[in-house]
Design a protein around this motif. Structure first.
Motif, PDB file in Angstrom:
ATOM      1  N   PRO A  16       0.822  -1.222   0.000  1.00 21.15           N
ATOM      2  CA  PRO A  16       0.000   0.000   0.000  1.00 21.15           C
ATOM      3  C   PRO A  16       0.854   1.269   0.000  1.00 21.15           C
ATOM      4  O   PRO A  16       0.431   2.298  -0.551  1.00 21.15           O
ATOM      5  N   ALA A  17       2.059   1.182   0.584  1.00 19.02           N
ATOM      6  CA  ALA A  17       2.926   2.365   0.591  1.00 19.02           C
ATOM      7  C   ALA A  17       3.374   2.725  -0.816  1.00 19.02           C
ATOM      8  O   ALA A  17       3.323   3.898  -1.226  1.00 19.02           O
ATOM      9  N   TYR A  18       3.780   1.712  -1.581  1.00 20.63           N
ATOM     10  CA  TYR A  18       4.203   1.976  -2.962  1.00 20.63           C
ATOM     11  C   TYR A  18       3.028   2.447  -3.807  1.00 20.63           C
ATOM     12  O   TYR A  18       3.162   3.342  -4.648  1.00 20.63           O
ATOM     13  N   GLU A  19       1.875   1.841  -3.605  1.00 18.05           N
ATOM     14  CA  GLU A  19       0.696   2.240  -4.379  1.00 18.05           C
ATOM     15  C   GLU A  19       0.332   3.691  -4.087  1.00 18.05           C
ATOM     16  O   GLU A  19      -0.028   4.457  -4.991  1.00 18.05           O
ATOM     17  N   HIS A  20       0.423   4.065  -2.822  1.00 12.53           N
ATOM     18  CA  HIS A  20       0.106   5.440  -2.434  1.00 12.53           C
ATOM     19  C   HIS A  20       1.041   6.438  -3.121  1.00 12.53           C
ATOM     20  O   HIS A  20       0.629   7.563  -3.446  1.00 12.53           O
ATOM     21  N   LYS A  21       2.279   6.022  -3.348  1.00 12.38           N
ATOM     22  CA  LYS A  21       3.252   6.913  -3.989  1.00 12.38           C
ATOM     23  C   LYS A  21       3.108   6.941  -5.510  1.00 12.38           C
ATOM     24  O   LYS A  21       3.809   7.698  -6.183  1.00 12.38           O
ATOM     25  N   GLY A  22       2.225   6.114  -6.038  1.00 11.10           N
ATOM     26  CA  GLY A  22       1.959   6.177  -7.470  1.00 11.10           C
ATOM     27  C   GLY A  22       2.575   5.089  -8.313  1.00 11.10           C
ATOM     28  O   GLY A  22       2.437   5.104  -9.544  1.00 11.10           O
ATOM     29  N   TYR A  23       3.258   4.121  -7.702  1.00  8.01           N
ATOM     30  CA  TYR A  23       3.828   3.024  -8.475  1.00  8.01           C
ATOM     31  C   TYR A  23       2.721   2.120  -9.008  1.00  8.01           C
ATOM     32  O   TYR A  23       1.716   1.886  -8.310  1.00  8.01           O
ATOM     33  N   PRO A  24       2.853   1.579 -10.210  1.00  3.58           N
ATOM     34  CA  PRO A  24       1.857   0.620 -10.709  1.00  3.58           C
ATOM     35  C   PRO A  24       1.886  -0.666  -9.896  1.00  3.58           C
ATOM     36  O   PRO A  24       2.958  -1.202  -9.610  1.00  3.58           O
ATOM     37  N   VAL A  25       0.719  -1.140  -9.483  1.00  2.91           N
ATOM     38  CA  VAL A  25       0.591  -2.348  -8.671  1.00  2.91           C
ATOM     39  C   VAL A  25      -0.455  -3.252  -9.312  1.00  2.91           C
ATOM     40  O   VAL A  25      -1.531  -2.779  -9.709  1.00  2.91           O
ATOM     41  N   ARG A  26      -0.148  -4.560  -9.413  1.00  2.00           N
ATOM     42  CA  ARG A  26      -1.084  -5.530  -9.989  1.00  2.00           C
ATOM     43  C   ARG A  26      -1.109  -6.789  -9.141  1.00  2.00           C
ATOM     44  O   ARG A  26      -0.062  -7.234  -8.657  1.00  2.00           O
ATOM     45  N   SER A  27      -2.295  -7.367  -8.953  1.00  2.00           N
ATOM     46  CA  SER A  27      -2.407  -8.679  -8.305  1.00  2.00           C
ATOM     47  C   SER A  27      -2.207  -9.766  -9.351  1.00  2.00           C
ATOM     48  O   SER A  27      -2.530  -9.582 -10.529  1.00  2.00           O
ATOM     49  N   LEU A  28      -1.677 -10.911  -8.919  1.00  2.00           N
ATOM     50  CA  LEU A  28      -1.350 -11.998  -9.826  1.00  2.00           C
ATOM     51  C   LEU A  28      -2.354 -13.137  -9.725  1.00  2.00           C
ATOM     52  O   LEU A  28      -2.822 -13.467  -8.635  1.00  2.00           O
ATOM     53  N   ARG A  29      -2.653 -13.730 -10.865  1.00  4.21           N
ATOM     54  CA  ARG A  29      -3.492 -14.926 -10.891  1.00  4.21           C
ATOM     55  C   ARG A  29      -2.655 -16.186 -10.779  1.00  4.21           C
ATOM     56  O   ARG A  29      -3.049 -17.141 -10.120  1.00  4.21           O
ATOM     57  N   SER A  30      -1.503 -16.212 -11.443  1.00  2.00           N
ATOM     58  CA  SER A  30      -0.659 -17.412 -11.467  1.00  2.00           C
ATOM     59  C   SER A  30       0.070 -17.633 -10.147  1.00  2.00           C
ATOM     60  O   SER A  30       0.555 -18.730  -9.883  1.00  2.00           O
ATOM     61  N   PHE A  31       0.166 -16.596  -9.315  1.00  2.88           N
ATOM     62  CA  PHE A  31       0.775 -16.723  -7.991  1.00  2.88           C
ATOM     63  C   PHE A  31      -0.239 -16.178  -6.971  1.00  2.88           C
ATOM     64  O   PHE A  31      -0.155 -15.019  -6.580  1.00  2.88           O
ATOM     65  N   PRO A  32      -1.216 -16.996  -6.566  1.00  2.54           N
ATOM     66  CA  PRO A  32      -2.278 -16.520  -5.663  1.00  2.54           C
ATOM     67  C   PRO A  32      -1.695 -15.910  -4.391  1.00  2.54           C
ATOM     68  O   PRO A  32      -0.724 -16.426  -3.819  1.00  2.54           O
ATOM     69  N   GLY A  33      -2.307 -14.811  -3.957  1.00  3.29           N
ATOM     70  CA  GLY A  33      -1.863 -14.157  -2.738  1.00  3.29           C
ATOM     71  C   GLY A  33      -0.693 -13.219  -2.925  1.00  3.29           C
ATOM     72  O   GLY A  33      -0.175 -12.672  -1.948  1.00  3.29           O
ATOM     73  N   MET A  34      -0.251 -13.024  -4.181  1.00  5.40           N
ATOM     74  CA  MET A  34       0.901 -12.175  -4.469  1.00  5.40           C
ATOM     75  C   MET A  34       0.500 -11.036  -5.399  1.00  5.40           C
ATOM     76  O   MET A  34      -0.389 -11.173  -6.242  1.00  5.40           O
ATOM     77  N   SER A  35       1.173  -9.905  -5.223  1.00  2.00           N
ATOM     78  CA  SER A  35       1.022  -8.766  -6.128  1.00  2.00           C
ATOM     79  C   SER A  35       2.400  -8.317  -6.584  1.00  2.00           C
ATOM     80  O   SER A  35       3.421  -8.686  -5.981  1.00  2.00           O
ATOM     81  N   ILE A  36       2.419  -7.530  -7.659  1.00  2.00           N
ATOM     82  CA  ILE A  36       3.692  -7.030  -8.167  1.00  2.00           C
ATOM     83  C   ILE A  36       3.666  -5.509  -8.228  1.00  2.00           C
ATOM     84  O   ILE A  36       2.629  -4.905  -8.454  1.00  2.00           O
ATOM     85  N   VAL A  37       4.838  -4.936  -7.987  1.00  2.00           N
ATOM     86  CA  VAL A  37       5.017  -3.494  -8.076  1.00  2.00           C
ATOM     87  C   VAL A  37       5.992  -3.221  -9.214  1.00  2.00           C
ATOM     88  O   VAL A  37       7.035  -3.875  -9.327  1.00  2.00           O
ATOM     89  N   GLY A  38       5.644  -2.256 -10.069  1.00  2.00           N
ATOM     90  CA  GLY A  38       6.500  -1.919 -11.202  1.00  2.00           C
ATOM     91  C   GLY A  38       7.374  -0.710 -10.895  1.00  2.00           C
ATOM     92  O   GLY A  38       6.869   0.375 -10.594  1.00  2.00           O
ATOM     93  N   PHE A  39       8.700  -0.911 -10.975  1.00  2.00           N
ATOM     94  CA  PHE A  39       9.649   0.177 -10.728  1.00  2.00           C
ATOM     95  C   PHE A  39      10.222   0.645 -12.069  1.00  2.00           C
ATOM     96  O   PHE A  39      10.900  -0.131 -12.757  1.00  2.00           O
ATOM     97  N   PRO A  40       9.954   1.889 -12.453  1.00  2.00           N
ATOM     98  CA  PRO A  40      10.531   2.403 -13.710  1.00  2.00           C
ATOM     99  C   PRO A  40      12.058   2.367 -13.637  1.00  2.00           C
ATOM    100  O   PRO A  40      12.651   2.860 -12.674  1.00  2.00           O
ATOM    101  N   THR A  41      12.670   1.781 -14.644  1.00  2.00           N
ATOM    102  CA  THR A  41      14.118   1.585 -14.620  1.00  2.00           C
ATOM    103  C   THR A  41      14.714   1.921 -15.983  1.00  2.00           C
ATOM    104  O   THR A  41      14.143   1.574 -17.014  1.00  2.00           O
TER     105      THR A  41
END
Length: 527
Positions: free
Chosen positions: A372-397
């Motif tokens: 939630p901290a990363y999401e609040h700062k504006g990072y893209p966040v997605r929940s995963l179907r292939s890994f239940p219970g996990m989400s991913i955060v996208g860091f621009p690089t």
């Protein structure tokens, strides 16, 4: 090994044992090796990489070529050992006879399978150092098990089998192979990859981003070049000292004293120190200062290795130079990996965290508080179907090479033609690997199936593979066509990347990129 793993392994081996009468010894060994390796997976990924090779001359090599496709033997890297005679048969239709027909059949079947899953590859065994010089034939056959012995562990019951293996190797057409990544030559009875990197860019006495590419002051150049030379000398000594440790393959280490030192971040160094991009490097005359520097470092590495071996009263190293994949070490510094071109310009680096959102939009209990901290700062966040219970955060690089003012002169791997990449490998073999005391360049060349068909793939391999010691050629599709829910690194367009970074409000996290600064570095400052 966990006790629970013993039973399934035993059952699998028992099933194959029932077929053993009709199964050649090489396949029995391949399958038992695979079953053992399957038990050391982490998250479904292999953690026991091995190389499995077979000579193109063997009558049952076609079964080996199809083994991964038909037998599910996915835990080892498979390659066919070939030589100049093989390529003569493949490329010269005037040559006839049973062996010529066999060579063409091997090539056709190997490329058919490789077009589907990337394997088997081709290793030019006659060009490998120990085979080319004959030093592999000097390995003695020991009946007392010393080929696999350290102070702590000794081969007892298996001593006779080890001796039999060594005896068979004496008459093998290819007594040496490579490690799974292809950068080190190893005797087929076993040995070690004692390897290290040096990163010439990082020896720059000032911040590379502050240097005008190719216009380094004489004082800075002298300090920089001296530091690179010293890093090579030290790296060689560190590796040779590692060879003096007690080891299971200690007998082979004493015989060969084999090491492999190689550069990483080559493209960044070429640009900042010499002002040369990838296309420039393929022109030997234009890039002469770069290639002369590479050749000098190769000479220094081998001279230092021989001198230190003499000083320590150990064998002169059979091999010294290499270029390893360098994936982990290069990522630490944001450099291009080993000999590889940058895979992409700008991308989202997706990182998994525990936790998912409920339907009402709140986070589940036990969610990593960073989500939630990363999401609040504006990072893209997605929940995963292939890994239940996990989400991913996208860091621009953005890769470091993008920060060095290259602009449109950056060439990524998908943009370079296969022929250009083969030429790059040939030049690295000529100037860095060298003709003596040399290993190989580890390189994966991706062939995109939306640009090349099977016939084009075969023509490209037949024309270029004979001229390098080894190169893994991997048919692939663009990231968007691979069918995965997500990739660890997802390339995005410049416009999308700019939009994502504009949404992020986080001045403290290094992954956030100042897009305007990057555009200025490329010579296209926004107003």
């Amino acid at each position: 090994m966990p006790l629970g793993a013993v039973h399934p392994i035993t059952e699998e081996i028992r099933v194959d044992a029932a077929r053993a009468g009709a199964m050649p010894l090489w396949e029995q060994a391949l399958r038992v090796d695979h079953y053992l390796s399957v038990e050391v997976q982490v998250g479904g990924a292999r953690r026991a990489a091995r190389m499995a090779t077979k000579s193109w001359r063997d009558t049952d090599v076609l079964c080996f070529i199809r083994a991964k496709e038909e037998g599910g033997l996915w835990t080892a890297n498979h390659s066919v050992m070939v030589d100049a005679e093989f390529w003569d048969y493949v490329n010269d239709p005037a040559k006839t006879g049973p062996l010529a027909d066999h060579a063409r059949m091997v090539f056709a079947e190997a490329t058919r399978c490789a077009w589907v899953n990337g394997e088997p590859g081709f290793i030019n065994g006659d060009q490998l150092e120990d085979n080319r010089t004959g030093s592999a034939r000097l390995k003695q056959v020991h009946a007392d098990g010393r080929d696999f012995r350290s102070h702590r562990y000794q081969a007892t019951e298996g001593a006779a089998l080890l001796a039999d293996l060594a005896q068979r190797a004496t008459s093998a057409h290819f007594p040496v192979t490579t490690n799974p990544c292809g950068e080190i030559t190893l005797h087929v009875t076993g040995g070690y990859c004692v390897i290290g990197d040096f990163a010439p860019l990082l020896a720059c006495p000032v911040a590379p981003e502050e240097v005008m590419p190719g216009q380094v002051s004489a004082e800075t150049a002298d300090i920089w070049d001296a530091r690179v030379r010293d890093s090579v000398r030290l790296g060689v000594r560190f590796l040779l000292r590692a060879n003096r440790m007690d080891a299971l393959y200690g007998e082979e280490v004493r015989r060969t004293n084999r090491i492999g030192i190689g550069p990483t971040g080559l493209h960044e160094w070429a640009w900042v120190r010499f002002g040369l991009d990838f296309n420039d490097l393929l022109d030997e005359d234009r890039a002469a200062p770069f290639w002369n520097a590479v050749r000098e470092l190769s000479t220094i590495a081998k001279s230092e290795a021989n001198a230190y071996a003499h000083e320590t009263d150990t064998a002169q190293p059979v091999t010294v130079t290499t270029v390893k994949p360098a994936g982990t070490t290069s990522k630490l510094f944001g450099l291009t990996e080993g000999a590889h071109l940058p895979a992409r310009r700008q991308y989202l680096r997706w990182v998994q965290f525990k936790g998912v959102r409920r339907e009402d939009g709140t986070w589940e209990a036990g969610t990593d508080p960073l989500l939630p901290a990363y999401e609040h700062k504006g990072y893209p966040v997605r929940s995963l179907r292939s890994f239940p219970g996990m989400s991913i955060v996208g860091f621009p690089t953005v890769s470091r090479i993008q920060r060095l003012g290259m602009g449109e002169r950056v060439v990524t791997a998908p943009e370079a033609t296969p022929e250009q990449q083969y030429r790059w490998l040939e030049l690295l073999e000529k100037y860095w690997i060298g003709a003596e005391q040399s290993n190989q360049v580890s390189y994966t060349l991706k062939i995109y199936t939306d640009r090349h068909d099977l016939d084009g793939f075969r023509a490209m391999v037949a024309a270029n593979q004979p001229h390098v010691r080894c190169c893994a050629v991997l048919p692939s599709r663009p990231d968007s066509g691979l069918g995965y829910e997500y990739l660890p690194e997802e390339e995005v367009s410049a416009g999308k990347f700019a939009a994502i970074t504009a949404m992020i409000q986080d001045d403290e996290v290094r992954e956030v990129v100042d897009w305007a600064h990057l555009q200025c570095a490329s010579g296209v400052c926004p107003i």
